[in-house]
Design an enzyme around this catalytic site. Structure first.
Site, PDB file in Angstrom:
ATOM      1  N   HIS A 257       0.838  -1.192   0.000  1.00 49.17           N
ATOM      2  CA  HIS A 257       0.000   0.000   0.000  1.00 49.17           C
ATOM      3  C   HIS A 257       0.868   1.234   0.000  1.00 49.17           C
ATOM      4  O   HIS A 257       1.930   1.245   0.606  1.00 49.17           O
ATOM      5  CB  HIS A 257      -0.921   0.016   1.232  1.00 49.17           C
ATOM      6  CG  HIS A 257      -2.084   0.919   1.041  1.00 49.17           C
ATOM      7  ND1 HIS A 257      -2.024   2.263   1.300  1.00 49.17           N
ATOM      8  CD2 HIS A 257      -3.321   0.668   0.556  1.00 49.17           C
ATOM      9  CE1 HIS A 257      -3.185   2.801   0.999  1.00 49.17           C
ATOM     10  NE2 HIS A 257      -3.996   1.867   0.542  1.00 49.17           N
ATOM     11  N   ASP A 308      -8.134  -5.215  -0.493  1.00 49.57           N
ATOM     12  CA  ASP A 308      -8.592  -6.039  -1.618  1.00 49.57           C
ATOM     13  C   ASP A 308      -8.280  -7.516  -1.449  1.00 49.57           C
ATOM     14  O   ASP A 308      -8.917  -8.360  -2.068  1.00 49.57           O
ATOM     15  CB  ASP A 308      -7.924  -5.551  -2.918  1.00 49.57           C
ATOM     16  CG  ASP A 308      -8.388  -4.153  -3.270  1.00 49.57           C
ATOM     17  OD1 ASP A 308      -9.616  -3.960  -3.320  1.00 49.57           O
ATOM     18  OD2 ASP A 308      -7.548  -3.270  -3.458  1.00 49.57           O
TER      19      ASP A 308
END
Ligand code: COA
Length: 371
Positions: A257, A308
Site C-alpha cells: 500500500h 482487496d
C-alpha cells in the site's frame, strides 16, 4: 523544480471526511473498527456527507430516499441490451452507464447545493440498481426491483440474485461497503476532485473516478486477487507460485500500500469474514491459501495485505461473479467520492500542478518534405 513521483507524501487538500494517521483510518473521527463492527452502510454514507451520525428519524428518512431512488429507467436497461454485454467489463459498463445517467438528469448541470444533494442520493441509490441490472441482463434474467424494508446491502444482493439474502451475507456485504466507503486522497478520489475543481458536474466527477478505480493497481486489484487464487488452485501450490512471481519481479495483487506500512486496518475485518464465510461454504482452501500468501509476503518483503486481498475470498464465497468485485468497491466508494466532490465545491480552487520538462530543448521546425 523537483518532482515527487506518484505524488507520494504530497498533501494536496484539506478534508474533514477521512484520515489516515499512524496506519489508522477514521471517517469523520470515528475509527473504521468501530464503524465496521456497528454501523450500517447507510449511516456511514450519511456520516461522510453530513459529517455526523444520523439520529433514528434522520436515518429512516435517508433510507427512504435511497430506496425511492433505487430504480433505473428503461433507457439504461435498453442500453445494456444494446451491445455485446458478454464482452464488456462491468466497470466499463458502469462508467458508461453513469455518464448516460447524467444525460437523462435534467439537473445534471444545476450546481446549487440542493440539486447536488439530490443528485448525490440518486447516484448512490442507482449504482446498486445499475450493477445488479447489468449482471442480471448479462445472465439473460429479468431486472429485479428493490424491496422496501431491506437495507442497502440486502437490497443489492436481492436485486442481484432475485432472492432475499441470509443475515450473514448481508453482514458481509454491509461490512465490505463500510470498509471501502472512503479513503482520503486515493487515486480515484483525487481524480474526482481534479475533475470537479474545473467546476464540472458531479456525473463527470464520478465517471472520472470510476475510470481511475478500474485499474488493477487500485480497485481492480480485488478481481486480480481472485484470478490469482484460482490460478494457484491448491493451498500447496501457493508458495511456489508466489516465489516464481517474485523471481519474475511481478507484483502480488492485494499486497502493499502507498500509505499503510505496518498494515491496512480494513484487511483484518475482511480476513475474519473470509474465515467465517469460506468455512460455512466448505471453501476453506481460499482462506488458507490467502493466509499462506499474506504470511510469506510479510516475511519476505515486509508488505502488508490490503483491503482487496481478503475481499476476494469473501465475495467468492458469496457466489458473486469475479468481475463484479470492483463494481461493488465502486458502489461503496461512490459515497466517498460524492463527499469529496461536495467538499471540493464548497471551497474550490482549480487543481493544476506542474510537470518538470525533461524532453529535448531548442528544436527548430523542419518542413515535412525535409524530414
Ligand atoms: N508485490 C510485490 N512487490 C511489491 C508489491 C506487491 N504487491 N507492492 C509493492 N511492491 C514492492 C515494489 O516492487 C517495490 O520494490 P523495490 O523497491 O524492491 O523495487 C516497492 O515494493 C515499492 O513499490 P511501489 O510500486 O513503488 O509502491 P507504490 O506505493 O507506488 O504502490 C501499490 C502501491 C498499492 C500500487 C503497490 O503496492 C501495488 O501495486 N500493489 C498491488 C496492487 C494492489 O493490491 N492494489 C490495491 C491497493 S489498495
Amino acid at each position: 523544480m523537483s518532482t515527487t513521483k506518484g505524488l507520494e507524501g504530497i498533501v494536496a487538500a484539506e478534508s474533514k471526511i477521512s484520515s489516515i494517521i499512524n496506519d489508522q483510518l477514521t471517517y469523520v473521527g470515528y475509527t473504521i473498527d468501530d464503524l465496521a463492527e456497528h454501523a450500517s452502510f447507510e449511516e456511514v454514507v450519511f456520516l461522510l456527507w453530513f459529517k455526523r451520525l444520523p439520529n433514528k428519524n434522520e436515518l429512516a428518512k435517508f433510507d427512504e430516499e435511497l430506496f425511492e431512488n433505487m430504480t433505473i429507467s428503461n433507457a439504461i436497461v435498453e442500453h445494456f441490451k444494446s451491445y455485446d454485454i458478454h464482452n464488456v467489463h462491468p466497470m466499463a459498463a458502469l462508467r458508461t452507464a453513469i455518464s448516460l445517467l447524467g444525460l437523462y438528469d435534467s439537473e445534471a448541470d444545476d450546481m446549487s447545493d440542493e440539486a447536488n444533494n439530490r443528485k448525490a442520493i440518486r447516484l448512490q441509490a442507482k449504482v446498486a440498481a445499475i450493477v445488479s441490472a447489468f449482471s442480471r441482463i448479462r445472465d439473460g434474467k429479468e431486472v429485479v426491483q428493490p424491496k422496501k424494508g431491506l437495507s442497502y446491502a440486502a437490497n443489492f444482493l436481492y436485486m442481484l440474485n432475485g432472492k432475499e439474502p441470509i443475515d450473514l451475507e448481508v453482514e458481509a456485504i454491509n461490512k465490505a461497503l463500510v470498509l471501502h466507503a472512503d479513503h482520503e486522497l486515493n487515486a480515484s478520489t483525487f481524480t474526482a476532485r481534479v475533475c470537479v475543481a474545473t467546476l464540472s458536474d458531479i456525473y463527470s466527477g464520478i465517471t472520472s473516478a470510476i475510470s481511475a478505480l478500474k485499474g488493477p493497481l487500485h480497485g481492480g486489484a480485488n478481481e486480480a486477487v481472485m484470478n490469482m487464487l484460482l490460478e494457484i488452485g491448491e493451498v500447496d501450490n501457493a508458495i511456489p507460485y508466489i516465489k516464481d512471481k517474485m523471481a519474475n519481479k511481478e507484483k502480488i495483487m492485494g499486497m502493499g500500500h502507498r500509505v499503510y506500512k505496518t498494515g491496512d486496518p480494513r484487511a483484518k475485518h475482511l480476513k475474519k469474514m473470509s474465515k467465517e464465510l469460506t468455512a460455512r461454504h466448505g471453501m476453506e482452501k481460499w482462506y488458507e491459501m490467502s493466509i499462506k500468501i499474506e504470511d510469506y509476503i510479510k516475511e519476505e518483503k515486509g508488505l502488508p495485505a490490503n483491503v482487496d486481498f481478503y475481499s476476494a475470498s469473501v465475495y467468492h464465497s458469496l457466489g458473486i461473479k469475479h468481475d463484479l468485485y470492483t463494481p461493488i468497491f465502486a458502489m461503496s466508494r461512490f459515497s466517498g467520492w460524492i463527499a469529496h466532490i461536495l467538499e471540493q465545491y464548497e471551497n474550490n480552487r482549480l487543481i493544476r500542478p506542474r510537470a518538470e520538462y525533461v524532453g529535448p530543448q531548442n528544436q527548430v521546425y523542419v518542413d515535412i518534405n525535409k524530414r
